[in-house]
Each structure stands twice: as C-alpha cells, then as structure tokens.
Design an enzyme around this catalytic site. Structure first.
Site, PDB file in Angstrom:
ATOM      1  N   ASN A 182       0.816  -1.233   0.000  1.00 35.00           N
ATOM      2  CA  ASN A 182       0.000   0.000   0.000  1.00 35.00           C
ATOM      3  C   ASN A 182       0.849   1.282   0.000  1.00 35.00           C
ATOM      4  O   ASN A 182       0.382   2.325  -0.450  1.00 35.00           O
ATOM      5  CB  ASN A 182      -1.037   0.000   1.131  1.00 35.00           C
ATOM      6  CG  ASN A 182      -0.443  -0.110   2.500  1.00 35.00           C
ATOM      7  OD1 ASN A 182       0.746  -0.404   2.650  1.00 35.00           O
ATOM      8  ND2 ASN A 182      -1.239   0.114   3.515  1.00 35.00           N
ATOM      9  N   ARG A 190      11.266   4.543   5.180  1.00 40.30           N
ATOM     10  CA  ARG A 190      11.070   4.806   6.607  1.00 40.30           C
ATOM     11  C   ARG A 190      11.927   3.857   7.449  1.00 40.30           C
ATOM     12  O   ARG A 190      12.416   4.222   8.513  1.00 40.30           O
ATOM     13  CB  ARG A 190       9.577   4.638   6.930  1.00 40.30           C
ATOM     14  CG  ARG A 190       9.174   5.153   8.273  1.00 40.30           C
ATOM     15  CD  ARG A 190       7.693   5.422   8.333  1.00 40.30           C
ATOM     16  NE  ARG A 190       6.918   4.226   8.582  1.00 40.30           N
ATOM     17  CZ  ARG A 190       5.594   4.229   8.763  1.00 40.30           C
ATOM     18  NH1 ARG A 190       4.920   5.361   8.675  1.00 40.30           N
ATOM     19  NH2 ARG A 190       4.947   3.124   8.993  1.00 40.30           N
ATOM     20  N   LYS A 205      12.472  -7.253   1.607  1.00 39.93           N
ATOM     21  CA  LYS A 205      11.600  -8.094   0.780  1.00 39.93           C
ATOM     22  C   LYS A 205      10.309  -7.313   0.556  1.00 39.93           C
ATOM     23  O   LYS A 205       9.482  -7.191   1.438  1.00 39.93           O
ATOM     24  CB  LYS A 205      11.282  -9.438   1.440  1.00 39.93           C
ATOM     25  CG  LYS A 205      10.859 -10.454   0.404  1.00 39.93           C
ATOM     26  CD  LYS A 205       9.552 -11.198   0.607  1.00 39.93           C
ATOM     27  CE  LYS A 205       8.298 -10.596   1.022  1.00 39.93           C
ATOM     28  NZ  LYS A 205       7.378 -10.243  -0.071  1.00 39.93           N
ATOM     29  N   GLU A 208       4.823  -8.693  -3.068  1.00 39.91           N
ATOM     30  CA  GLU A 208       4.852  -9.281  -4.406  1.00 39.91           C
ATOM     31  C   GLU A 208       4.045  -8.445  -5.409  1.00 39.91           C
ATOM     32  O   GLU A 208       4.293  -8.514  -6.604  1.00 39.91           O
ATOM     33  CB  GLU A 208       4.336 -10.728  -4.377  1.00 39.91           C
ATOM     34  CG  GLU A 208       3.016 -10.968  -3.679  1.00 39.91           C
ATOM     35  CD  GLU A 208       3.128 -11.005  -2.152  1.00 39.91           C
ATOM     36  OE1 GLU A 208       4.248 -10.903  -1.612  1.00 39.91           O
ATOM     37  OE2 GLU A 208       2.076 -11.103  -1.504  1.00 39.91           O
ATOM     38  N   GLY A 261       2.595  -4.565   7.792  1.00 37.86           N
ATOM     39  CA  GLY A 261       1.657  -5.425   7.081  1.00 37.86           C
ATOM     40  C   GLY A 261       0.538  -5.875   7.992  1.00 37.86           C
ATOM     41  O   GLY A 261       0.238  -5.227   9.009  1.00 37.86           O
ATOM     42  N   THR A 263      -1.814  -7.956  10.654  1.00 35.28           N
ATOM     43  CA  THR A 263      -1.592  -8.426  12.016  1.00 35.28           C
ATOM     44  C   THR A 263      -1.263  -9.917  12.017  1.00 35.28           C
ATOM     45  O   THR A 263      -0.387 -10.372  12.764  1.00 35.28           O
ATOM     46  CB  THR A 263      -2.832  -8.142  12.881  1.00 35.28           C
ATOM     47  OG1 THR A 263      -3.081  -6.730  12.802  1.00 35.28           O
ATOM     48  CG2 THR A 263      -2.618  -8.511  14.336  1.00 35.28           C
ATOM     49  N   GLU A 283       4.614  -2.905  12.506  1.00 32.31           N
ATOM     50  CA  GLU A 283       3.585  -1.876  12.279  1.00 32.31           C
ATOM     51  C   GLU A 283       2.447  -2.609  11.583  1.00 32.31           C
ATOM     52  O   GLU A 283       2.528  -2.923  10.403  1.00 32.31           O
ATOM     53  CB  GLU A 283       4.190  -0.747  11.449  1.00 32.31           C
ATOM     54  CG  GLU A 283       3.409   0.524  11.556  1.00 32.31           C
ATOM     55  CD  GLU A 283       2.412   0.625  10.437  1.00 32.31           C
ATOM     56  OE1 GLU A 283       1.254   0.223  10.663  1.00 32.31           O
ATOM     57  OE2 GLU A 283       2.793   1.067   9.347  1.00 32.31           O
ATOM     58  N   ARG A 311      -7.868   8.176   0.990  1.00 27.60           N
ATOM     59  CA  ARG A 311      -6.477   8.062   0.552  1.00 27.60           C
ATOM     60  C   ARG A 311      -6.183   6.596   0.249  1.00 27.60           C
ATOM     61  O   ARG A 311      -6.514   5.708   1.031  1.00 27.60           O
ATOM     62  CB  ARG A 311      -5.544   8.580   1.654  1.00 27.60           C
ATOM     63  CG  ARG A 311      -4.124   8.822   1.186  1.00 27.60           C
ATOM     64  CD  ARG A 311      -3.399   9.710   2.171  1.00 27.60           C
ATOM     65  NE  ARG A 311      -3.283   9.076   3.472  1.00 27.60           N
ATOM     66  CZ  ARG A 311      -2.142   8.656   4.019  1.00 27.60           C
ATOM     67  NH1 ARG A 311      -1.009   8.805   3.367  1.00 27.60           N
ATOM     68  NH2 ARG A 311      -2.113   8.121   5.215  1.00 27.60           N
ATOM     69  N   CYS A 317      -3.220   1.558   6.777  1.00 25.36           N
ATOM     70  CA  CYS A 317      -3.457   1.012   8.124  1.00 25.36           C
ATOM     71  C   CYS A 317      -3.976   2.090   9.068  1.00 25.36           C
ATOM     72  O   CYS A 317      -4.478   1.776  10.137  1.00 25.36           O
ATOM     73  CB  CYS A 317      -2.190   0.368   8.657  1.00 25.36           C
ATOM     74  SG  CYS A 317      -0.781   1.438   8.470  1.00 25.36           S
ATOM     75  N   GLU A 492       8.313   4.156  14.034  1.00 22.76           N
ATOM     76  CA  GLU A 492       9.093   4.517  12.846  1.00 22.76           C
ATOM     77  C   GLU A 492       8.933   6.011  12.609  1.00 22.76           C
ATOM     78  O   GLU A 492       7.908   6.593  12.954  1.00 22.76           O
ATOM     79  CB  GLU A 492       8.603   3.723  11.630  1.00 22.76           C
ATOM     80  CG  GLU A 492       8.903   2.230  11.761  1.00 22.76           C
ATOM     81  CD  GLU A 492       8.569   1.428  10.514  1.00 22.76           C
ATOM     82  OE1 GLU A 492       7.784   1.903   9.666  1.00 22.76           O
ATOM     83  OE2 GLU A 492       9.107   0.319  10.377  1.00 22.76           O
TER      84      GLU A 492
HETATM   85  P1  ADP Z   1      -1.740  -8.241   2.722  1.00 19.15           P
HETATM   86  O1  ADP Z   1      -2.558  -9.430   3.160  1.00 19.15           O
HETATM   87  O2  ADP Z   1      -2.451  -6.984   2.807  1.00 19.15           O
HETATM   88  O3  ADP Z   1      -1.019  -8.461   1.428  1.00 19.15           O
HETATM   89  P2  ADP Z   1       0.497  -9.041   4.228  1.00 19.15           P
HETATM   90  O4  ADP Z   1       0.749  -8.843   5.672  1.00 19.15           O
HETATM   91  O5  ADP Z   1       0.182 -10.423   3.786  1.00 19.15           O
HETATM   92  O6  ADP Z   1      -0.637  -8.063   3.822  1.00 19.15           O
HETATM   93  O7  ADP Z   1       1.713  -8.511   3.358  1.00 19.15           O
HETATM   94  C1  ADP Z   1       2.703  -7.639   3.822  1.00 19.15           C
HETATM   95  C2  ADP Z   1       4.061  -8.206   3.495  1.00 19.15           C
HETATM   96  O8  ADP Z   1       4.203  -9.427   4.201  1.00 19.15           O
HETATM   97  C3  ADP Z   1       4.276  -8.540   2.026  1.00 19.15           C
HETATM   98  O9  ADP Z   1       5.613  -8.219   1.681  1.00 19.15           O
HETATM   99  C4  ADP Z   1       4.064 -10.030   1.988  1.00 19.15           C
HETATM  100  O10 ADP Z   1       4.748 -10.661   0.939  1.00 19.15           O
HETATM  101  C5  ADP Z   1       4.653 -10.422   3.313  1.00 19.15           C
HETATM  102  N1  ADP Z   1       4.235 -11.750   3.809  1.00 19.15           N
HETATM  103  C6  ADP Z   1       3.070 -12.380   3.628  1.00 19.15           C
HETATM  104  N2  ADP Z   1       3.090 -13.603   4.199  1.00 19.15           N
HETATM  105  C7  ADP Z   1       4.319 -13.740   4.766  1.00 19.15           C
HETATM  106  C8  ADP Z   1       4.984 -14.789   5.500  1.00 19.15           C
HETATM  107  N3  ADP Z   1       4.383 -15.924   5.781  1.00 19.15           N
HETATM  108  N4  ADP Z   1       6.255 -14.562   5.904  1.00 19.15           N
HETATM  109  C9  ADP Z   1       6.888 -13.413   5.616  1.00 19.15           C
HETATM  110  N5  ADP Z   1       6.319 -12.397   4.937  1.00 19.15           N
HETATM  111  C10 ADP Z   1       5.059 -12.557   4.516  1.00 19.15           C
END
Ligand code: ADP
Length: 513
Positions: A182, A190, A205, A208, A261, A263, A283, A311, A317, A492
């Site tokens: 997002n 940050r 990372k 995706e 990302g 919770t 966060e 927005r 979040c 942050e």
């Molecule tokens: P959303 O469901 O909104 O995509 P996520 O929390 O899944 O939010 O995604 C935030 C980040 O966490 C992304 O970079 C995603 O690839 C990563 N992510 C998702 N699942 C995992 C996991 N099992 N381990 C590490 N990172 C993860």
C-alpha cells in the site's frame, strides 16, 4: 513528465527485456528504473531457478512486468552480503552515512515523476497520491540523513571514584525488512533510512504486488554511492514468501526484523523471531475510530474524513475505519459527507487526470471488501450510497456510506481496507470512548471537537499510538508512527525511529586513581 530519464535513453540489455507494453506505453523514461532481477551485494541477480513472477496493474489487469521469484538460496546470499557489508559500514562516520542518505534523497526527488508513475502502474493509486508518497518517502531519507549525526550517548554519574561509566549507541547489525504494497516506497525508506543512519545494513523483501518501486529505490541507492551489500532487495512470489520470510527471521546473521503489514503475518514473524531473540519492529493493522462530537466543526470533520478514508482507496493502516457521530450533529454530518463523497470522489485508473479513488490492489481484496459490506448490511446496516463493485474494472469498489452500524457488525470489527465508511450514532462521550476502545487494535484514532476540555479528556483516553485532533492527515517523517495493543511494537519516523536499530552499549572504565 518533468524529470529526465535517469541515465539517458541507453538501455542495458537485461533491463530492456522487462519493458512490457504497459511500461512502454508510459515512455522509455522508466527504462533505467525497471529491473526484473533482485539486488544482492551490489549486483542485479536473477532467481537461482530462473523463474519470474508477473506483476499486474490492478486498474486493468495488464501485466506490468515480471520479477525474479527468489527463494531461500538468494535470501541467504542477501543476508550474507548484508552481513559482510556491515563489517565495514558500521565503521563509517555518521557524517559519511548522512552524506550518502542525502544523495539517495536527492536522486529520489530528482526522479519523483518517474517513480510516481511506476508506482501507479503496479499499485493502482492515483498519480497525485503516488507523487505524494514519493515526497513522503524521500522525506525519511532526508530526515535520517540529518538524524544520523544526532545519535548520542550518555555519561552517567558513577557511584565510585575509581570508575567512569558511559553509554554509547551501536548499530544492531543486519536488519530484515518486509514491506507492504500500500506504500511501496515510503515503507522501505522509513525503515532503511533509520537503519542506514544507525550504521545497520538491510535486506528488503517488498510485497509481491509492488516490487518495481523497491527495485527502483535500490537502483537509486546504488547510484547514490551506497556501498554494495548495504541495501539488498530480494523479490519473491506469494508462494516463496513464507520460506524467504522465515529465513529473514531465523538467520543467526540477522539482528532484527522490521515489518509493516497485516496483524496475522506480524504475529507469525514475531513468533519466528522468538527463537533467536531478535529485535523486532511491527507496524500492523488498525481499526481507527473517527469520532465527531457535537462541538465539532462539521465542515472540518467531513474534510478530515474524506482524507482519512479515501487516501489509497481506504487501503492504509491508519484509514478511518469506524465513524462515530454524536446525535446532535449526526444528520447534518451525514448530509455533508454524502455531498462531499458525491462531488469529490472520481473512481478510475490512477493514471487518468482527476481520478481520486483507484482500484483495490487485487481481486482477492475486492472480494473481501464486498463481503464485509454484504454481511454488515445483512446484519441491519443501511446503504446510504455505493455498496457494491464499481463498473470501472474488476478491482474497483464504489465509494460507500453505511449507517446504523454497530460494534458487532463486520465493518466495525475488522479493518476494511476499502472505500467504505460505516457510521454509528452515539449519545455520550463515555459511550463513544467505550466503543472506540473496544478493539484489540490501537494504531490511529481521530476525533473532532472544539471543546478544549473534551479535547484533552478524549486525547488522553483513546487507546491508540496516534491521535489526529481536528485533523485527518497525521503522517510525516518528523513524527513517531506506531501502535499499541495488537497494532504493533516500536516506532518509525522521528528521532525515535532510530532506537530499534541501535543498542545501548555500557562501557565501564575502571582502575581510575
Ligand atoms: P496483505 O494481506 O495486505 O497483502 P500481508 O501482511 O500479507 O498483507 O503482506 C505484507 C508483506 O508481508 C508482504 O511483503 C508479503 O509478501 C509479506 N508476507 C506475507 N506472508 C508472509 C509470511 N508468511 N512470511 C513473511 N512475509 C510474509
């Protein structure tokens, strides 16, 4: 189209491969930013398997390009590179690190327009917001280039004359960073800004859905002169992400994990970090209350909610999630809000002029939002406007207002992450606070009141890491961003953003005669 193309119009061969029709449609200016390889130890490297995964534009489903689908092997290489780089990076002076961060900031600013357009293509957010995010994102590089030189220690009063006692701050080491779609730029700067300022190196990372913005930042870090291995980017598909994430948490060479990302994923990472007792910054999701008291300026409250809700199509979040309006102004507020939503929201492809609400990030998110609305309405809420998918495309949802929403309905219980405003009428301040605090989340909160006593009472009582008072837009590089309860750990931004990347080292000087 203000900034010139980064390195002229000459394309390196490996990069030209990723110039899909979607990118070409917006000019060759993107060429220098677009990588399909990850960035490890100062090299652009493909996935060991040679596999790529596609990134699509949520506005039209078109493939923007493909990037390397990396796994544990490449992640280990990135961690190794960051670990090696740390051995020299931590010995640099704060002034040197400050200069490099400033150079990175200058390059991001210089190429703001290209970075913003690239972001629109992969995230769907309106161009004006993407430009705003690049400014917001670069502000962290600028801020931490300044803060790098203000990381101080302490000399304490020793209880004995034979000793002197001093605390210095040292960088923790390699920082793993997992970031969301997002804010594809700012959630990286940050974290990386603070980490680099402190003397840490990092492995990023990105989500995706939005890897191109991360790779573009890496390109600019390289051009800024940030040494190889200090910033590394590993790209991975949803399928490879759990293994990559696990290694980023469990590697003995990693000192801390920093995540923005959901919770659910945050809790998983927290667990994975427990074994190695890693430093962690989380966060996570919110469920922000937005309270309008009888004493509020209704006009200001409507304006604040428009910003806090729409927005990024509600996909932040800190989006206002539960709107509580006191009975004395409820009807007036609702009428003004409806008019504002009708007049100010333009749904469509973020690249088009005048669009204010783009698509949701993908079809799965759209289905989720649709279901939340359907279930909330099935439980008795009324649809004032919107309420279903928008005709602009597969991932678009109508700006929606629901009234008569109560705490037990889905729209109030969970983070919506869409352009939906659920409203509940309340009678007393006590009732509003009780409702607002009845959640396990505690990230942002907002309220509108012109009564100064009420302002302080409510500001003290809202259980959230951040509160906007007569204000709907609270983010800035200068402020401490973060939550309480299940919304996260650590802060942050601001000077406090550096704390998690450093540890206090106590030095005891003995034998003093
Ligand atoms: P959303 O469901 O909104 O995509 P996520 O929390 O899944 O939010 O995604 C935030 C980040 O966490 C992304 O970079 C995603 O690839 C990563 N992510 C998702 N699942 C995992 C996991 N099992 N381990 C590490 N990172 C993860």
């Amino acid at each position: 189209m203000t900034a010139p193309s980064l390195f002229g119009t000459v394309l390196r061969l490996h990069k030209s491969r990723v110039l899909t029709a979607a990118l070409r449609g917006h000019g060759l200016r993107f060429a220098s930013f677009v990588h399909q390889e990850g960035y490890i130890g100062g090299q652009w490297v493909p996935a060991a398997s040679g596999k790529l995964f596609p990134v699509t534009n949520p506005a039209n489903g078109e493939v923007v390009g493909s990037v390397a689908d990396m796994g544990e092997e490449e992640t280990q290489a990135a961690i190794d590179a960051a670990h090696t780089a740390f051995q020299t990076w931590h010995k640099t002076t704060a002034k040197e690190r400050s200069g490099l961060l400033r150079q990175w900031y200058n390059l991001v600013e210089e190429h703001k327009e290209d970075l913003a357009r690239l972001m629109v293509l992969e995230s769907g957010k309106p161009l004006v917001e993407a430009r705003g995010e690049i400014s917001y994102g670069s502000a962290f590089l600028e801020w931490y280039s300044e803060e790098a030189r203000r990381i101080y220690g302490e000399v304490v009063q020793s209880p004995v004359t034979s000793k002197e006692m001093v605390f210095i701050r040292r960088p923790i080491g390699v920082a793993s960073m997992i970031t969301p779609w997002n804010f594809p730029n700012a959630m990286i700067t940050r974290k990386a800004g603070a980490a680099l300022a402190a003397g840490c190196t990092c492995v990023v990372k990105p989500a995706e859905d939005t890897p191109f913005s991360a790779l573009a930042l890496a390109e600019l870090a390289e051009k800024a002169g940030i040494p190889p291995g200090v910033v590394n980017v590993v790209t991975a598909s949803r399928g490879n992400t759990p293994a990559v994430g696990n290694l980023m948490c469990s590697s003995p060479k990693v000192a801390g994990v920093f995540f923005t990302g959901s919770t659910g994923v945050g809790k998983l990472l927290y667990n994975q970090c427990a074994q190695g007792v890693k430093r962690i910054g989380l966060e996570l999701g919110g469920n922000a209350p937005f309270i309008v008291f009888n004493s509020a300026s209704v006009k200001d409250a409507v304006a604040g909610l428009m910003v806090a809700k729409f927005r990024n199509a509600g996909q932040t979040c800190i989006s206002a999630n539960r709107v509580l309006v006191q009975e004395g102004v409820h009807d007036q507020f609702l009428a003004a809000l409806k008019e504002a939503v009708e007049q100010q929201t333009v749904v469509g492809d973020g690249m088009k002029d005048g669009v204010t609400v783009g698509p949701l990030i993908n079809a799965a998110q759209l289905k989720r939002v649709e279901k939340i609305v359907q279930e909330t309405v099935a439980c008795g809420a009324q649809v004032v406007m919107g309420g279903s998918v928008h005709s602009a495309g597969e991932c678009f949802f109508q700006p929606t207002i629901l009234t008569g929403v109560t705490e037990d309905m889905r729209a109030f219980k969970e983070e919506i992450f869409g352009p939906v405003i659920p409203i509940k009428k309340f009678e007393t301040e006590e009732e509003a606070l009780k409702t607002a605090n009845a959640t396990q989340h505690g990230l942002a909160s907002y309220f509108y009141s012109q009564d100064v006593s009420q302002v302080w009472r409510v500001a003290r009582s809202l259980e959230a890491g951040m509160t906007g008072i007569n204000e709907g837009l609270i983010s800035a590089a200068e402020v401490a961003f973060g939550g309480i309860k299940e919304s996260g750990i650590g802060r942050e931004g601001s000077k406090h953003g550096i704390d998690d990347y450093t540890y206090i080292k106590y030095l005891c000087f003995g034998g003093i005669n």
